[in-house]
Structures are given as structure tokens and as C-alpha cells.
Scaffold this motif. Sequence first.
Motif, short mmCIF file in Angstrom:
data_model
loop_
_atom_site.label_atom_id
_atom_site.label_comp_id
_atom_site.label_asym_id
_atom_site.label_seq_id
_atom_site.Cartn_x
_atom_site.Cartn_y
_atom_site.Cartn_z
N ILE A 1 19.48 -5.31 44.66
CA ILE A 1 18.27 -6.34 44.47
C ILE A 1 18.60 -7.09 43.17
O ILE A 1 18.37 -6.63 41.96
CB ILE A 1 17.05 -5.82 44.81
N LYS A 2 18.56 -8.20 43.28
CA LYS A 2 18.90 -9.32 42.16
C LYS A 2 18.46 -10.64 42.24
O LYS A 2 18.67 -11.21 43.36
CB LYS A 2 20.35 -9.05 41.67
N ASN B 1 17.26 2.29 45.59
CA ASN B 1 17.96 0.95 45.17
C ASN B 1 18.68 0.69 43.89
O ASN B 1 18.44 1.47 43.21
CB ASN B 1 16.89 0.03 45.37
N TYR B 2 19.38 -0.28 43.65
CA TYR B 2 19.94 -0.71 42.63
C TYR B 2 19.46 -2.08 42.39
O TYR B 2 19.67 -3.11 42.88
CB TYR B 2 21.50 -0.87 42.65
N ILE B 3 18.43 -2.13 41.14
CA ILE B 3 17.91 -3.43 40.80
C ILE B 3 18.40 -3.88 39.56
O ILE B 3 18.09 -3.30 38.54
CB ILE B 3 16.61 -3.02 40.86
N ASN C 1 11.97 -8.75 35.80
CA ASN C 1 11.27 -7.32 35.96
C ASN C 1 12.20 -6.85 37.20
O ASN C 1 12.45 -7.36 38.10
CB ASN C 1 9.85 -7.51 36.35
N GLY C 2 12.43 -5.47 36.87
CA GLY C 2 13.14 -4.68 37.94
C GLY C 2 12.16 -4.43 39.24
O GLY C 2 12.27 -5.11 40.18
N TYR D 1 18.26 2.76 40.36
CA TYR D 1 19.28 2.33 39.21
C TYR D 1 18.56 1.13 38.84
O TYR D 1 18.84 0.33 39.74
CB TYR D 1 20.56 2.67 39.78
N ILE D 2 18.08 1.10 37.89
CA ILE D 2 17.14 -0.22 37.40
C ILE D 2 18.22 -0.45 36.05
O ILE D 2 17.78 0.18 35.03
CB ILE D 2 16.03 -0.12 37.48
N ALA D 3 18.95 -1.65 36.06
CA ALA D 3 19.61 -1.70 34.85
C ALA D 3 19.65 -3.42 34.68
O ALA D 3 19.83 -4.11 35.68
CB ALA D 3 21.12 -1.34 34.96
N GLY D 4 19.91 -3.86 33.19
CA GLY D 4 20.20 -5.07 33.24
C GLY D 4 19.06 -6.17 33.42
O GLY D 4 19.58 -7.29 34.07
N ASN D 5 17.96 -6.00 33.21
CA ASN D 5 16.58 -6.79 33.54
C ASN D 5 16.16 -7.34 32.39
O ASN D 5 15.95 -6.50 31.34
CB ASN D 5 15.64 -6.32 34.58
#
Length: 862
Positions: free
Chosen positions: A177-178, A205-207, A212-213, A228-232
Motif C-alpha cells: 500500500i503506497k 501488509n507492506y505499507i 503515515n503508514g 511491514y511499515i517502512a519509509g513513510n
Amino acid sequence: MVMVLLLVLMFISVPVLTSTAAPNANSNNTYDLPVWLTIPDPDANSSSISCPYLFNEAKAISDNESESAVDVTCSVTGGEAVLNGSGGRIWYVDVSDGDGNGNADFADIQDAINKASPGDTIIVKPGTYTENVVVNVANLTIRSESGYGSTIVQAARDYEHVFYVAADDVDIVGFTIKGATNIYAHRFRTAGIYIVGARSNISDNYITGNNNGIVVSAGPYTRIVRNYIAGNTACGILVQIANNCEVMDNVISANKFGIQLWGSSNCELLNNVIESNNLGLYLLCTNTDNIVNNTIYMSTNYSIYLSQSWNNRIYHNNFIISGTGVGVNARDDRWDANYWSHPILLEGNYWSDYTGIDNGNGTGKHAISGDGIGDTKIPHYYDYYPFMKKNGWVYLLENKEVTFENATGTGIISLCIDKGYFVQAMSESPPPSDLIFPHGLFNFTISGFSPGDSLTVTIKLPLCLPANSQFWIFSSPNKWFEIPMGDNDGDNLVTIELIDGGVGDEDGIKNGIIITRGGPVILPDLTLNSSDISFIPAGAGTGAGAGAESIKVKINATVHNTGGAGANNFSVTFFDDSSIIGITTLSVNANSTSVAAISWVATPGNHSIRVVLDSGNAIRESNESNNAAGIAITVEGKPDLRPVELASIPEEPIVGSGTTIHAVINNDGWIDADDFAVSFFVDHHLIETRSNISVAALSNRTINITWKPDAAGEHNIRVFADSSNKIAESNESNNNLSTRIRVKEKEEKRIISAGGGGGGGGAPRDTDGDGYSDITEILAGTDWRDPTDYPGATTPLPVSTPTVIPAPTPTVTPVPAPAITPTPVPSTPTPTPRAVGFESLLALVAILLVVLVSVLKTRLRE
């Protein structure tokens, strides 16, 4: 006072929405949440299965039906959730199905939501979906079919949330999700998933690449699990004014804030990895939360920061800062109002910058030396019971399950053992080889069992593994070994059995330690069946070795690869009995087919053709036993003309009407038959001969002629292929085909008299002069003005293009009768009665008047 002001500001800034479904709460404060359960063993008693989405202890499942997917009710005590199977309809979404008319119901997720009802499940197939999704249907599950590695939801508008959830009991599972990047569109910025006023389940999910994630705004009992929530650019997870939420088993990396709790209470933060964020964990005006078993490291500023927060429990966490001196582990402006260790166990956290020692030089708990808890330089920050080692609270024998992200980037790997404990476990990239490791190698060491013991390792993969895959381990120096792999049925769970000093143990010593480095491998599987081999004659043979009747033949072999990996540049060898007649090279992608072809000069007679795949054994396959197939054929050295179909159209023609005689001529031979004649007979009388007819080898030809029967009754019709005997055939006895048909008499034309006995009345009017009165034609539905349209007239058949019949298959042993597709015989259309018009009515009235006058005259004379 500060807290009251913050809450007022929060509610002013949060948009007010009315949920489509109110929380399903009862007097005991229990809630219904959807859950998808699959029973591993359909025959097992499902009461032994626990619910995966419970906040605390899972209770028994009441549904004991023997089925692979069940509707269950999982209950917990107190104010926790009750989870019910949805049991609704399943909708499929596939972005590649552009018009929605393929195997999927929709091409867009939003379209599926708009159609769905509470309790339904939406399954999204792999692909990239560019849309902003609004979820306003309660009790709805939206999950990808193959996991976030292959299913991406990209914001169509960067100033809107990718998923906006405003209904209770929504599950969002398994997506990347991006794209919600606009920082000015909302008071709290855009988010990959924004939940407002509703409880939801967000998992797996990969957000990434959002402001915001995940944002939970006034959404109680929401669960955020295994994401997995990265790079927000702002928060990985923001929970604001949302109580009783659970954030568990997530990896949160490289955001400004890892997790932020704002004005929330009674939340659980469990087993999360929060790394390389500006600030790892931020609690603002929040209370009574449990922060347990998290690892927070490499934060630029603080690992954990508490402001105006109280009564929170913070224990069994790893706080690790950079060795460069950047960052501080903790700050709490009300540290005496929070618990920085378990109040009963008297166990705190691990701090990477703690320099005390465990020497028992103290009182109470600190009088115990070697218990793993520091006894000097306390408190460290606010912790009176700091651990000496990372994860020091974990008893080694209980460390039976580990998770980590694999080296190939497909996702999170989970390893679980039935005995012993993991000393270490990690993922690494495999060395170069002809084997394909989609999830990399797993390097792990297990101890805590008796020498020589065997144990089972259960591996949960982020994506499904093709059935009949293999597990290979690597052992120095540069040796690969396959070991048995169980539970290999195409899902994401596999098992391997390891033996200390034996199978799967790299050191080969019975020493109570198993060292393994290996992983699941996907392989091709080349297959071929007899039905995949076909032949195309190409004319008379030429060149060396070609006899007078030799035939050039193209042999095609359709090769299947049912494995998960491609097979490149392997040989395909063709045999006639034991003699090689051709070799070619072929490549076939995974789950695909390709055709291998050779040219062969065949001699007439019987042949046994065999095709062998990968005859050089260059391809490592999951199944090496299905690489060959054969077929017996009979090659005819001459043409063989054979009529296979003869019929009249219509089936029962009328005397004098145009009739089509339809015939189909087969050539069962392997040589073309050119420029021959076909004759048609009726009752032994020649009615027509067609010349210059040609039929290709193993093909057929349709011939139609027109005939007008001149006599009613039974007639014999016959077709004779090669009636001039020009073609030398392998079989001259099958060139005739005959059948009997019935010809009907044309209906008599009757003149209806209008009067009788000397009355002198005129005959009924016959406008078109066809012998039928106007009244008769009107009643029969024919046109009283058209002389060709009268009762019993036959509508002429249109001249149609000859029907092409598929070529028969070559003769095999045993020789089957060729499949002939009969040409449809159109029936004579039934005339449609015409409405009686004004002129017809006038004619009818006139005729009736004539009859009436005639009758009256007769009566008067009497």
C-alpha cells in the motif's frame, strides 16, 4: 487541563462520519470481528483450534463440522472481542480483467466494495491497482490472493488515503500500500490506511511511501498485526483517541515516528521491531498501555519518549541505540507515574547503554547474582531491573519459533521446531548454482535436545510454494544435498525432518547441535502425453533415402512445464522405434507450453513414434519419470478418398422444388488427391458430375449440388468419389456412399366453388391466379397477391458456402473412426401468418356478399 484541551482539538479536527454499521456490542462489552479460519485436518475436532485474532487467551471453538473452512465463534472473557466467521459471498477482483467479463467479478477493488454486502469476502488477484479505496461496508474482508509481494494498491490521488475505512469489522490483508504522499490534504496528513470511528483488522501488509503508514482515529479494538511499515515521512503507526487497540508483530522501519500513541488507553504494543526511525516509540497524553517484548533500536533521537502519560507498563523490551553516540534511549517527563518494569516479576528491559553488573551486591532481587538482571548503577533511566543481555527474559527452551525477513525480499519467514531451541536463525542469499531458491537460504543452529535426536522444523513462507518443490541444503565445500520435505501441497507451509549427526546436520556429529543452511527450491517439471504428438503431411519425400512413395511429414510435440521454474535449452529427441529421426532444442517457461517440431521422411507402413524430453538430462526436475511419450501410426503411401457424409436439404424435399444434395469427401491418405471427379446419382441415373476436385492429405472437402425431384416417393441418392478412376488410391473399395430419401408430392391446388346447384354464383376471386382463392390464401397466411406464394409452397433454399469439416486425425493403432462433424441440415421455415390488412378485409366481405346473394337467390326460387 492540558489533556482536556488536546482532546477537544482532536475531535474538532477529526471529520465526523456516520458508520454504516454500529459496533455490535452487548451488555458484557464483547464485539464481533470477522475471521477466516482454515482447519489443517478437516476430520479433526475443530474445538482444538484457537482463534488467531484474540487479544488475550483463546477459548474453545464451538463449530465441530468436518469441513475445510468453518464459521466459528471465538470468545474471550472480559471486554475483549468475539470473532465470527463471515460466511458471506466471495467476490474476485483482477486488474487484468479490464471489462470484468473474465474469471473475475471486477477489475477494481472499489467496484467490488460497492457491490458487496456485510459478511462478504473480496479476494484480489495479483497486479497493481491504482485507486483510492473507500470501505463503507461492515463485516467485510479484503485480502490478496498471493500476498503483498505481488498485489499492490497505489493511490490514484496522492491527496487521499489509499484505504479509507469507515465501517466496523473490516479486514485488510496482504497488500503493498503506497502513494498517499500529500502532506496538506488532511489535518493529520494522508495515510496508507486511515481508519475512522471503526474497529478493523489490518494484517500482513507492506505499507511504504506514504505520509503515515496506518492511522487509527477513534477506532477502538483495532488490530494491526504482522505488517511491514517502512519509509513513510510521518508516522509508521498513529493511534489517536482509540482505546483497546492491539499493535503486534509488526516491523516498523525508517519513518519519522515508529509508533505514536496519542490520547489512547488500554492498548497493547507487543513483539514489534521498531528500527532506524527518528523517534522509535512516542506516547503523548496516553495511559494504561502495555508495551512488552518490543525491540527498538537505531533511533536518531529517542528509542522511547513519554509526554504527559501515566500508568503505562513498559517491560521486556530491547532498547538499543547507535554505538556512535547518536540518540538517547528514553525520556519520560512523568517517569514516577509509569511502570518501567513488571510490578510482580520485577523484570525490566534491556538497555544497550547499561554498564552495570550482575553481582548480587544489593537487596531483594538485587541480592541474586547471575539471574541476568543488573544489580549496580540502578535505576538505569527509570528501570530498576535492567537485563544484562538482549532478550534476557526469554527462557532458552521456550525459544522454539523465530521470524525474520528473508534475503531475497519476498517477506517474513517463520521457523518453528517441536523440540530444542534456536541458538540462532537468519536468512542469507544462496551461492550461485542451477537451483532456484525463491526465499533464499535459512541458516540456523538448534540445540537443547539429546545427541542423535530427530526433530521437525515447520517453515512458514510469505508466499505459496509450488507443490512438489524440494528442499536442498548446502554443505562445504560447495556441495548440495536434497533432503525430504513434507507438507508439500502448494501452500506456504512446509516441513523438514532433521537428525542430529544425520540428515540435514552440516557437521554430521551426534553432539546435540544441528547446524543447517538450506531452503526450498522450485524446479521445472517437463511432461508429455501421447495426445501432445501430431503429424502434418507435407508432400512426397525427396532427397537421399526417399523412396518412390516416401512422404515428408512434420512432427509436432507440445511440451508442458508444470513446475514453478523455467527449463531452458534442453534437447527433445524423436525416435521411430529405436532409430533417432530428429533432435531439436527447446525452452519452456514455468507453467507454460512450447512446441518442438522436426521434419521426417516417412515410408508407408506402421511406425512407432516416441518423443523424449531432456534426453541429455541437463535439467534438474521435480519429477524425472514423465519425460517421454509415444504413439503408433500407420502411414498410407497413397491417397484414400472416402465419402463420409451424404444428405438432402431439406430431408424430405417436394416434387419440383429446389433441393441441395450435400456430400463430404475425406482423404484418409498421407498424399494429396488432385483434379478428380465426383459424380452424383439418383436411382442409378447420373444427375451431375463435378470436376477438378482436390482434397489435401488427412483433410476433407464439402460438395453441394442442386437437384429438382420430378417424382414423389422413395429415392436412392449416391455419391461416387473419383468416378473417372483417375487417382491411384490405397483403398479403391470405399469411394461410394448412398442413402435413401423420401420426396413428397406437391399439395393440390383446389378451386373452391361459391355456389351450388344452378345458382349461377361466380367462382371465388383468385387475384394472383395461382389456383387458390383469396379467402383460402388469407386463411392459410400466404400472400393472395403473389402467385409464387401459395399454401404448401416451399421456400427456396439459399445457396450457402460449403461447410468446411475439420481434417481427420492420422490413423493410429488401434485405428479409430475419424470424427466427422455433420453439416447442419436447415429445416424448411414455417410460414408466419400475416395480419389481415384493410384490402384483405374488403375482399373477404365481397366474397361473403357474393355467397349470400347466391344463397338468397336459390331460396327465392324454392
